[in-house]
Design an enzyme around this catalytic site. Structure first.
Site, PDB file in Angstrom:
ATOM      1  CB  SER A 175      45.083 -12.599  -3.622  1.00 48.45           C
ATOM      2  OG  SER A 175      44.392 -11.451  -3.160  1.00 48.45           O
ATOM      3  CG  HIS A 190      45.379   7.723  -7.790  1.00 50.22           C
ATOM      4  ND1 HIS A 190      45.704   8.754  -6.923  1.00 50.22           N
ATOM      5  CD2 HIS A 190      46.262   6.731  -7.527  1.00 50.22           C
ATOM      6  CE1 HIS A 190      46.751   8.405  -6.194  1.00 50.22           C
ATOM      7  NE2 HIS A 190      47.110   7.181  -6.546  1.00 50.22           N
ATOM      8  CE1 TYR A 197      43.074 -12.295   1.609  1.00 49.75           C
ATOM      9  CE2 TYR A 197      43.559 -14.625   1.837  1.00 49.75           C
ATOM     10  CZ  TYR A 197      43.827 -13.391   1.260  1.00 49.75           C
ATOM     11  OH  TYR A 197      44.842 -13.263   0.343  1.00 49.75           O
ATOM     12  NE  ARG A 254       5.893   2.873   5.210  1.00 53.92           N
ATOM     13  CZ  ARG A 254       5.542   3.727   4.264  1.00 53.92           C
ATOM     14  NH1 ARG A 254       5.104   3.281   3.102  1.00 53.92           N
ATOM     15  NH2 ARG A 254       5.634   5.021   4.455  1.00 53.92           N
ATOM     16  CB  CYS A 302      43.693  -8.063  -2.424  1.00 55.36           C
ATOM     17  SG  CYS A 302      44.359  -8.398  -4.069  1.00 55.36           S
ATOM     18  CG  MET A 350       5.091   3.477  -7.843  1.00 54.69           C
ATOM     19  SD  MET A 350       4.920   1.684  -7.850  1.00 54.69           S
ATOM     20  CE  MET A 350       5.030   1.297  -6.109  1.00 54.69           C
ATOM     21  N   GLY A 356       6.041   7.396  -1.764  1.00 53.47           N
ATOM     22  CA  GLY A 356       5.819   8.551  -2.612  1.00 53.47           C
ATOM     23  C   GLY A 356       6.248   8.376  -4.055  1.00 53.47           C
ATOM     24  NE  ARG A 382      -4.821   4.644   0.670  1.00 50.92           N
ATOM     25  CZ  ARG A 382      -4.368   5.793   1.195  1.00 50.92           C
ATOM     26  NH1 ARG A 382      -3.092   6.124   1.027  1.00 50.92           N
ATOM     27  NH2 ARG A 382      -5.158   6.598   1.861  1.00 50.92           N
ATOM     28  CE  LYS A 432       0.363   1.738   0.713  1.00 49.12           C
ATOM     29  NZ  LYS A 432       0.174   2.962  -0.100  1.00 49.12           N
TER      30      LYS A 432
END
Length: 890
Positions: free
Chosen positions: A774, A450, A862, A334, A842, A102, A100, A91, A22
């Site tokens: 991997s 799972h 990858y 902003r 993976c 603080m 909103g 502020r 701000k």
């Protein structure tokens, strides 16, 4: 000497670390020559010093006095002057927007004397209304008085007046309300409302600092992953008033629609009001376009300023403004928050307008936003009957008839029924039912259970941990605490984003973005959102270094992942191929007494396993397919110890002779029973203890590749050995695998998963026998932290998140400091031994946006993730490349 206070004219938008968002943006607008009320900023460094030491820095008061004197001289007024008072707002303003979260206090400088001076300037009602607001806001925010006490008094005053509107209260009513509010403060705190304006300012400043660690601010930071040590700045700004009459007002404006990204005039305006009135919703606002008919000069100036700000910031801007007796003032701007769809649309619009490059556009969107666009959603649920709320484990919306077994799910789905699979928890045997179902609902488990992991991989909607549901699979019913019973065939609607479960059918909207990725909707036939996604994902593909593979165990999954842009399979789990009808063959293999019986069981398993590999290699023809040899402990393929014991005991109790094979099986189950099977006989250990098991799989893979190669295709299999902790384990498996590959006449790289800390720490040795690594980051996270993933999330993860030990679950996003350090060590030591060592990941982290950036930084080749997350990984891999390039040039 540290400087703790900056005039707006001294700052800029590049000083967000110090001035907060701000303050930096107020400074930027000031330097652009826009109409900003004069003021100054107390820095975030002052806040952090206060939070650490329990008080503000000793030199802060003198600096504030210096800037306050300059402000008073500029305005020709003094703070709290009895005749013509200067009033200021105090502020909050952190580096990252926390709307909103603080505190703010307006009208600082009013007291029993200055309110009279303000009233004498011609608007008595305005003066007393402003004082009323100060006492109420200061009392609640700074002094900790229960806000309901003020609200009750205000409502009572309106009721006595016979009205429901604040504006109907006159000066006398508001004067009386101020007296009542001050009495509330005295009773609640034991002290009079402070009359010294400077004391008001100092107390308000400390309250704003304290609000950085307020409950809602801490919760918001955890949710948004904002560091807790940044602190907030405090903006002291000259008050301008929108509540001076109908020629005044306040509003919020957006330079584009933050909901859709559409260009136009968007915002709200409220006449005769202060800023908090718009946010509080105490009166209905006007659409911003209506301001043109109320005050055209101010409206025209606002439109010009909005265009200036959007071109200056080169982005959607969120603006707060006040009109004081026809004079426009800018109170804040902003870069505006926006929906996922708006983010993609706006990014491409700005490219077309020449404001940003395609690289910048890609950096303006995220994989998390793309994921939001890929899930189906419910429409209006306000009229739906909510049964319960669990944990949203895999986003999306699903509607179907409740079924309680995988077998029924498959049967009903085959005849065209949409079903929701309902289980206490799922296990690998439920895979067919999970595939058949529209969604999965469990009463146990969390985001890494799972059900959750598999559902996310398939893009299925899943709600886990709905503990209020008593699920009886035998009776095929769900019973709720209020006695409601849901039976098999009853319709359920589940929301995998919110975790809500509804009775009956709620309308579902499919995702056009998924239709585009699946090929059923061409980009040119889609709306502007689909076209924006198409442009940015293609650009990401053009700039990324990381390849993106998929985790797939069937030809169908592989084909779908390929449509989603996968460049191979990074993890093909073979254990699923031993379930169902083949389970009996595995049981036979385990209980066989002779080598001939074992060989017979292995021979029977070979053809179906080879067929599985043919299907997968064909679907991914021309791309690498990394096949992980069997990994789970044997207990997952055997009957449950308790159930088998009971079965045999019941037979004996009835005087029956149990089947010899069942008795033999019980002996083996007892022999193989482990207290902690995930750290027991599994992975490479299993292959070395049960002769022929790994050989069977390697031969099936090699023969599948040979068949396809003979048909003119281009299969590219890779053999991956799981859970290796010592190079000797890999060497033994490699020797056997190379012999089989040579016999069949095919070649394939042989590598290993790095999923144990010892493997990571001895990666240099292991690389001598491995052509690729991997990283199995799911197990690597478990073994590094000492967690059992299936247990800890439900037992204490929420507490750890509340305490700030975790910013996010280490199973959702890679733990860079711990697990990440092991990954970097393995990368460095592995490549020091073998420079051409191929590296990938993976685990589930391969599709997590933040983790993809880490894997780029760590030098992997990858990432591999579930089919549904492939587009997200493609997008984030592109963004990671751009961010790394930008970092290198700084």
């Amino acid at each position: 000497m540290t400087k703790y206070v900056y005039d707006f004219a001294e700052g800029s938008r590049d000083m967000k670390d110090l001035l907060g968002g701000k303050g930096a943006n107020l400074s930027e607008m000031t330097n652009l020559g826009l109409p900003v009320p004069p003021g100054f900023v107390i820095t975030t460094e002052a806040c952090t010093a206060y939070l650490v030491n329990g008080d503000v820095p000793a030199e802060l008061a003198a600096e504030v006095t210096q800037h306050l004197d300059a402000l008073q001289a500029k305005m020709g007024k003094k703070l709290g002057d009895a005749d013509d008072p200067l009033l200021v707002s105090v502020r909050s303003g952190a580096k990252f927007s926390m709307p909103g979260m603080m505190d703010t206090v307006l009208n600082i400088g009013l007291n029993d004397a200055s309110v009279e001076g303000l009233a004498r300037q011609g608007n008595e009602r305005f003066a007393w209304d402003s004082y009323r607001r100060l006492v109420q806001m200061f009392g609640k925010t700074v002094l900790g008085v229960d806000g309901e006490l003020f609200e009750h008094a205000l409502e009572a005053a309106k009721k006595a007046k016979g009205t429901v509107h604040d504006l109907d209260l006159d000066a006398r009513d508001l004067h009386g309300l101020v007296d009542e509010f001050k009495a509330i403060v005295l009773k609640a705190t034991g002290a009079e409302f402070p009359q010294d304006p400077r004391e008001q300012m100092e107390l308000a400043t400390k309250a704003v600092f304290d609000s950085w660690n307020g409950e809602r601010a801490r919760l918001y930071r955890r949710q948004e992953r904002i560091p807790s040590d940044l602190g907030t700045a405090v903006n002291v700004c000259t008050m301008v008033f929108g509540n001076l009459g109908m020629d005044s007002g306040t509003g919020v404006a957006f330079t584009r629609d933050p909901g859709s990204g559409a260009q136009g005039v968007y915002g709200d305006y409220l006449q005769n009001a202060q800023g908090e009135d718009v946010v509080a919703g105490i009166r209905n606002t006007l659409q911003l376009q209506e301001l043109e008919g109320i005050d055209k000069p101010a409206y025209d100036e606002l439109m010009t300023i909005m265009a200036t700000l959007e071109h200056h910031y080169r982005d959607l801007c969120d603006i707060e403004f006040t009109i004081e007796r026809g004079k426009l003032w800018m109170l804040q701007t902003r870069v505006g928050k926006r929906t996922a769809g708006a983010a993609f649309r706006i990014a491409t619009q700005l490219v077309d307008e020449g404001l940003i490059s395609e690289d910048e556009a890609l950096l303006r969107v995220t994989g998390a936003q793309l994921m939001q666009l890929m899930f189906p959603k419910f429409g209006d649920t306000s009229q739906a009957r909510k049964l319960t709320k669990g944990m949203g484990a895999s986003p999306g919306a699903a509607v179907g008839k409740a079924v309680f077994t995988s077998e029924v799910a498959v049967q009903w789905a085959a005849r065209g029924e949409d079903v929701v699979l309902v289980r206490r928890e799922t296990n690998p045997d439920d895979l067919s039912g999970m595939i058949a179902a529209r969604g999965i609902l469990t009463s146990r488990g969390g985001k890494t259970s799972h059900a959750a992991v598999v559902a996310r991989g398939m893009g299925k909607t899943c709600v886990c941990g709905a503990e209020e549901l008593e699920i009886d699979t035998a009776e095929r019913t769900i019973t709720l605490r209020d006695g409601t019973v849901v039976g098999e065939g009853d319709l359920l609607s589940i929301d995998g984003t919110t975790g809500e479960v509804f009775a009956g059918e709620v309308a579902v909207t499919p995702s056009p973005v998924v239709q585009y990725f699946e090929g059923s909707l061409a980009s040119e036939d889609g709306d502007d959102l689909v076209q924006a996604v198409h442009r940015l994902i293609r650009h990401a593909d053009g700039v990324r270094r990381l390849k993106v593979r998929t985790n797939a165990d069937t030809g169908e999954d592989a084909a779908r992942a390929r449509r989603f842009g996968a460049e191979g399979i990074g993890l093909c789990r073979t254990e699923h191929m031993f379930l169902g009808e083949r389970r009996k063959l595995v049981e036979t293999l385990i209980i066989s007494d002779t080598e001939s019986e074992q060989q017979a069981a292995l021979a029977a398993l070979l053809p179906p396993q080879r067929d599985d590999f043919v299907e997968i290699l064909r679907a991914m023809d021309g791309q690498p397919v990394t096949v992980r040899l069997i990994d789970p402990p044997l207990h997952e393929f055997l009957p449950d110890l308790t159930e088998l014991t009971v079965e045999i005991a019941v037979a004996e109790a009835k005087g029956e002779t149990p089947e010899p094979v069942r008795v033999r099986l019980l002996e083996e189950v007892r022999r193989l029973h482990e207290m902690n099977p995930m750290l027991g006989l599994r992975g490479v250990r299993l292959g070395l203890v049960i002769p022929g098991l790994f050989a069977l799989q390697v031969r099936a893979l090699a023969e599948a590749a040979k068949l396809l190669k003979d048909d003119g295709l281009d299969p590219r299999p890779e053999v991956m050995v799981p859970l290796v902790g010592a190079v000797q384990e890999l060497e033994l498996v490699r020797e056997e695998a190379e012999r089989i590959l040579a016999e069949v006449g095919v070649t394939a790289p042989i590598g290993t998963m790095i999923e144990l800390p010892r493997a990571a720490m001895t990666a240099g040795q292991i690389a001598e026998a491995a052509e690729f690594f991997s990283f199995g980051t799911n197990d690597l996270t478990q073994t590094t932290w000492g967690f059992s993933r299936d247990d800890v999330e439900a037992s204490f993860f929420s507490r750890y998140l509340d305490l700030g030990i975790f910013g996010v679950s280490p199973f959702e996003s890679i733990d860079r400091d711990g697990v990440g350090r092991l990954v970097r060590t393995a990368v460095d030591e592995g490549r020091a031994t073998r420079s051409d060592l191929h590296l990938g990941v993976c685990g589930e982290h391969g599709g997590d946006p933040d983790s993809v950036h880490f894997f780029h930084e760590a030098g992997l080749d990858y990432v591999s993730c579930s089919p549904f997350r492939v587009p997200v990984a493609r997008l984030e891999a592109g963004r990671a490349s751009l961010e790394a390039t930008a970092s290198d040039t700084r």
